[in-house]
Design a protein around this motif. Sequence first.
Motif, PDB file in Angstrom:
ATOM      1  N   VAL A 336       4.877  38.418  25.718  1.00  0.00           N
ATOM      2  CA  VAL A 336       3.869  37.390  25.965  1.00  0.00           C
ATOM      3  C   VAL A 336       3.064  37.197  24.677  1.00  0.00           C
ATOM      4  O   VAL A 336       2.635  38.175  24.043  1.00  0.00           O
ATOM      5  CB  VAL A 336       2.916  37.776  27.115  1.00  0.00           C
ATOM      6  N   THR A 337       2.863  35.938  24.318  1.00  0.00           N
ATOM      7  CA  THR A 337       2.016  35.606  23.171  1.00  0.00           C
ATOM      8  C   THR A 337       0.593  35.370  23.657  1.00  0.00           C
ATOM      9  O   THR A 337       0.374  34.602  24.595  1.00  0.00           O
ATOM     10  CB  THR A 337       2.536  34.344  22.464  1.00  0.00           C
ATOM     11  N   LEU A 338      -0.367  36.043  23.008  1.00  0.00           N
ATOM     12  CA  LEU A 338      -1.784  35.862  23.318  1.00  0.00           C
ATOM     13  C   LEU A 338      -2.453  35.108  22.183  1.00  0.00           C
ATOM     14  O   LEU A 338      -2.095  35.283  21.006  1.00  0.00           O
ATOM     15  CB  LEU A 338      -2.484  37.214  23.508  1.00  0.00           C
ATOM     16  N   ALA A 339      -3.429  34.273  22.529  1.00  0.00           N
ATOM     17  CA  ALA A 339      -4.157  33.488  21.530  1.00  0.00           C
ATOM     18  C   ALA A 339      -5.637  33.496  21.869  1.00  0.00           C
ATOM     19  O   ALA A 339      -6.017  33.467  23.041  1.00  0.00           O
ATOM     20  CB  ALA A 339      -3.638  32.052  21.474  1.00  0.00           C
ATOM     21  N   CYS A 340      -6.456  33.522  20.831  1.00  0.00           N
ATOM     22  CA  CYS A 340      -7.905  33.481  21.007  1.00  0.00           C
ATOM     23  C   CYS A 340      -8.383  32.034  20.971  1.00  0.00           C
ATOM     24  O   CYS A 340      -7.902  31.229  20.166  1.00  0.00           O
ATOM     25  CB  CYS A 340      -8.599  34.280  19.894  1.00  0.00           C
ATOM     26  N   ASP A 395       0.609  32.686  40.914  1.00  0.00           N
ATOM     27  CA  ASP A 395       1.606  31.608  40.934  1.00  0.00           C
ATOM     28  C   ASP A 395       2.985  32.049  40.449  1.00  0.00           C
ATOM     29  O   ASP A 395       3.860  31.220  40.231  1.00  0.00           O
ATOM     30  CB  ASP A 395       1.106  30.405  40.125  1.00  0.00           C
ATOM     31  N   GLY A 396       3.181  33.336  40.259  1.00  0.00           N
ATOM     32  CA  GLY A 396       4.500  33.836  39.873  1.00  0.00           C
ATOM     33  C   GLY A 396       4.663  34.115  38.400  1.00  0.00           C
ATOM     34  O   GLY A 396       5.671  34.726  38.007  1.00  0.00           O
ATOM     35  N   ARG A 397       3.733  33.708  37.558  1.00  0.00           N
ATOM     36  CA  ARG A 397       3.849  34.026  36.130  1.00  0.00           C
ATOM     37  C   ARG A 397       3.650  35.532  35.918  1.00  0.00           C
ATOM     38  O   ARG A 397       3.113  36.230  36.776  1.00  0.00           O
ATOM     39  CB  ARG A 397       2.861  33.210  35.307  1.00  0.00           C
ATOM     40  N   ASP A 398       4.033  36.018  34.763  1.00  0.00           N
ATOM     41  CA  ASP A 398       3.967  37.450  34.469  1.00  0.00           C
ATOM     42  C   ASP A 398       2.586  37.870  34.004  1.00  0.00           C
ATOM     43  O   ASP A 398       2.383  38.322  32.866  1.00  0.00           O
ATOM     44  CB  ASP A 398       5.019  37.815  33.427  1.00  0.00           C
ATOM     45  N   ALA A 399       1.605  37.735  34.899  1.00  0.00           N
ATOM     46  CA  ALA A 399       0.258  38.231  34.645  1.00  0.00           C
ATOM     47  C   ALA A 399       0.241  39.719  34.963  1.00  0.00           C
ATOM     48  O   ALA A 399       0.574  40.124  36.081  1.00  0.00           O
ATOM     49  CB  ALA A 399      -0.755  37.484  35.506  1.00  0.00           C
ATOM     50  N   MET A 420      -5.822  43.311  30.782  1.00  0.00           N
ATOM     51  CA  MET A 420      -5.144  42.177  31.402  1.00  0.00           C
ATOM     52  C   MET A 420      -4.356  41.394  30.358  1.00  0.00           C
ATOM     53  O   MET A 420      -4.807  41.229  29.213  1.00  0.00           O
ATOM     54  CB  MET A 420      -6.163  41.237  32.072  1.00  0.00           C
ATOM     55  N   VAL A 421      -3.204  40.893  30.752  1.00  0.00           N
ATOM     56  CA  VAL A 421      -2.380  39.994  29.937  1.00  0.00           C
ATOM     57  C   VAL A 421      -1.932  38.859  30.853  1.00  0.00           C
ATOM     58  O   VAL A 421      -1.253  39.104  31.858  1.00  0.00           O
ATOM     59  CB  VAL A 421      -1.166  40.725  29.345  1.00  0.00           C
ATOM     60  N   VAL A 422      -2.316  37.629  30.512  1.00  0.00           N
ATOM     61  CA  VAL A 422      -1.999  36.479  31.360  1.00  0.00           C
ATOM     62  C   VAL A 422      -1.416  35.369  30.492  1.00  0.00           C
ATOM     63  O   VAL A 422      -2.125  34.794  29.661  1.00  0.00           O
ATOM     64  CB  VAL A 422      -3.253  35.956  32.100  1.00  0.00           C
ATOM     65  N   PRO A 423      -0.130  35.032  30.648  1.00  0.00           N
ATOM     66  CA  PRO A 423       0.461  33.954  29.855  1.00  0.00           C
ATOM     67  C   PRO A 423      -0.193  32.608  30.170  1.00  0.00           C
ATOM     68  O   PRO A 423      -0.480  32.295  31.328  1.00  0.00           O
ATOM     69  CB  PRO A 423       1.932  33.951  30.293  1.00  0.00           C
ATOM     70  N   GLY A 424      -0.420  31.818  29.118  1.00  0.00           N
ATOM     71  CA  GLY A 424      -0.880  30.444  29.312  1.00  0.00           C
ATOM     72  C   GLY A 424      -2.378  30.242  29.323  1.00  0.00           C
ATOM     73  O   GLY A 424      -2.842  29.101  29.422  1.00  0.00           O
ATOM     74  N   LEU A 425      -3.172  31.315  29.220  1.00  0.00           N
ATOM     75  CA  LEU A 425      -4.629  31.185  29.195  1.00  0.00           C
ATOM     76  C   LEU A 425      -5.178  31.824  27.932  1.00  0.00           C
ATOM     77  O   LEU A 425      -4.671  32.856  27.472  1.00  0.00           O
ATOM     78  CB  LEU A 425      -5.263  31.863  30.416  1.00  0.00           C
TER      79      LEU A 425
END
Length: 571
Positions: A336-340, A395-399, A420-425
């Motif tokens: 998962v890519t994380l961004a600030c 919603d099924g994403r890999d949070a 926590m790691v949440v894709p897309g946020l």
Amino acid sequence: MSTLSRRRAATAGVVATVVALGTAEPVAVLTGPRSAPLVAVGGLVVDLVPEPLKQFAIDVFGTYDKIALLVGTALLLAAFGALLGLTAARRLVLGLAGVAAFTVLGVAAALTRAGANAFDALPALVGGGLGALTLWAFVAGPLSADPARRERSGRDRFDAVRRDRAGTDPAERGTEPADGDRAPRATPPSAPPPAVAALAREGETPGGWEPVRHDDAESRRRFLRGAGLLTGAAAVAGLGGHWLAGRRGVSAAREAVTLPAPAAPAPQVPAGADLSLPRLAPYVTPNREFYRIDTALVVPQVDPATWRLRIHGRVRNPIELSFDDLLARPMVERYVTLACVSNEVGGDLIGNARWLGVPIGELLDEAGPEDGADQVVGRAVDGWTCGTPTSVLRDGRDALLAVGMNGEPLPIEHGFPVRMVVPGLYGYVSACKWLTELELTSFADFDAYWVPRGWSAQGPIKTQSRIDTPRPRSRPAAGPVTVAGVAWAQHRGIRRVEVRADGGPWQEATLAPAVSADTWVQWSWRWDATPGEHTLQVRATDTAGETQTEQHAPVAPDGATGWHTVRVTVT
């Protein structure tokens, strides 16, 4: 007060400040590093400083913003100390009152931090007391300019001057001469009587006498020796306290953690996902290079043996888990890519890693959110909060509640033992480190840490792209030049990347393969460069068909927009 006296007074105040801050550090070893005055006051600054100034610090210093803040806070306190020294030299009680005010500030800053108790006031109290003692020693005590100096009333001083002028002080006259032998005493104008000179040293000029500078070598040596010894001792105490605090940390506990094998391993990184070009960010970011942006001036030290996670609030079945409980659950491993959200267009506050953890959605299903509980508030051990939409986590994403990063336990600075790691946020609404609570509530009822400071309550990641090579202001040789970079639109994925030179037509770049839509993707484009100044631009389109806008927008309140532009000189 002479120029030298002012210099000494200011130096005395700075030394007193160093003593206060340095001696507080060993005490903070016992009460916790967050209770040290420098860190506590710095944390207060982080919470209260205007948001534009905070963003300016991130833009200028990047991941070194915390070091810059601590250094800046120390310099401000030193300047305050110099002012206290000047004040104390004129009136000691006012200088000591300033030290007391500084101590109260340190106590208040320590006690208002999340999870504080009464013992957290000790470092500021001990440091403030020793700082006050140091200031007194330089201004009126054994290290002052005149150790024999004593306070006298105005009448006593006036009487001393009068006696000196009249020549009636037996200590100065010696044996009393006969009346007929008496002669007027001639006192050269350049040598005032001792009592007058003493007053002049204190900045007073009775009877028209000019002040005299007390600048003898012994006084200077005594002052410098005292200042050097106290500063050195305080520095040793401060560094020793910092070292001891590290020894009391959780590095050994982290090294003892054995991560379980994932029940659902991460997909293999496809061949060619990493183009391995110079200056191009690698597809997987090493832990030591992964960006870190948070509000913690000292990294929280959380012992996994005592760690607990509470899932509570508006749920039908509250849950409490230990670290061993979490490790015993089936683990999922994902890239998962994380961004600030503070990442400017073309910035580097972004990274891609392989995370191991427990799906948050499964835990929420077990807890049973009540109707209307549309926000999950992640709370760190230091009190920081982020608010994540409940629907996104289910919603099924890999949070994930992550315990591992790139095959090893989470680094302490990246949230050990659990984050926590949440894709897309963006991270400010999802990536809570040093996690200790998940509270179900609603966006209408609670604002997380950054929302009252002007940021949006919800922060979906925007489609972005970046040119990594050639770098701005570089000088590539004429001929074929590889232009390359990364693009991202987590949980949507990238469909196309386009590049252009000097405002010409857009040219489609070649996309490297990627593990999933939750990671960034590398891209490259061959450019036939001609000599001269050139401007390169890039834009990306995600799988939903949305192309990033040319319109520039700042990072606040929900992420920057615009095309990354690089100017180079081809030779």
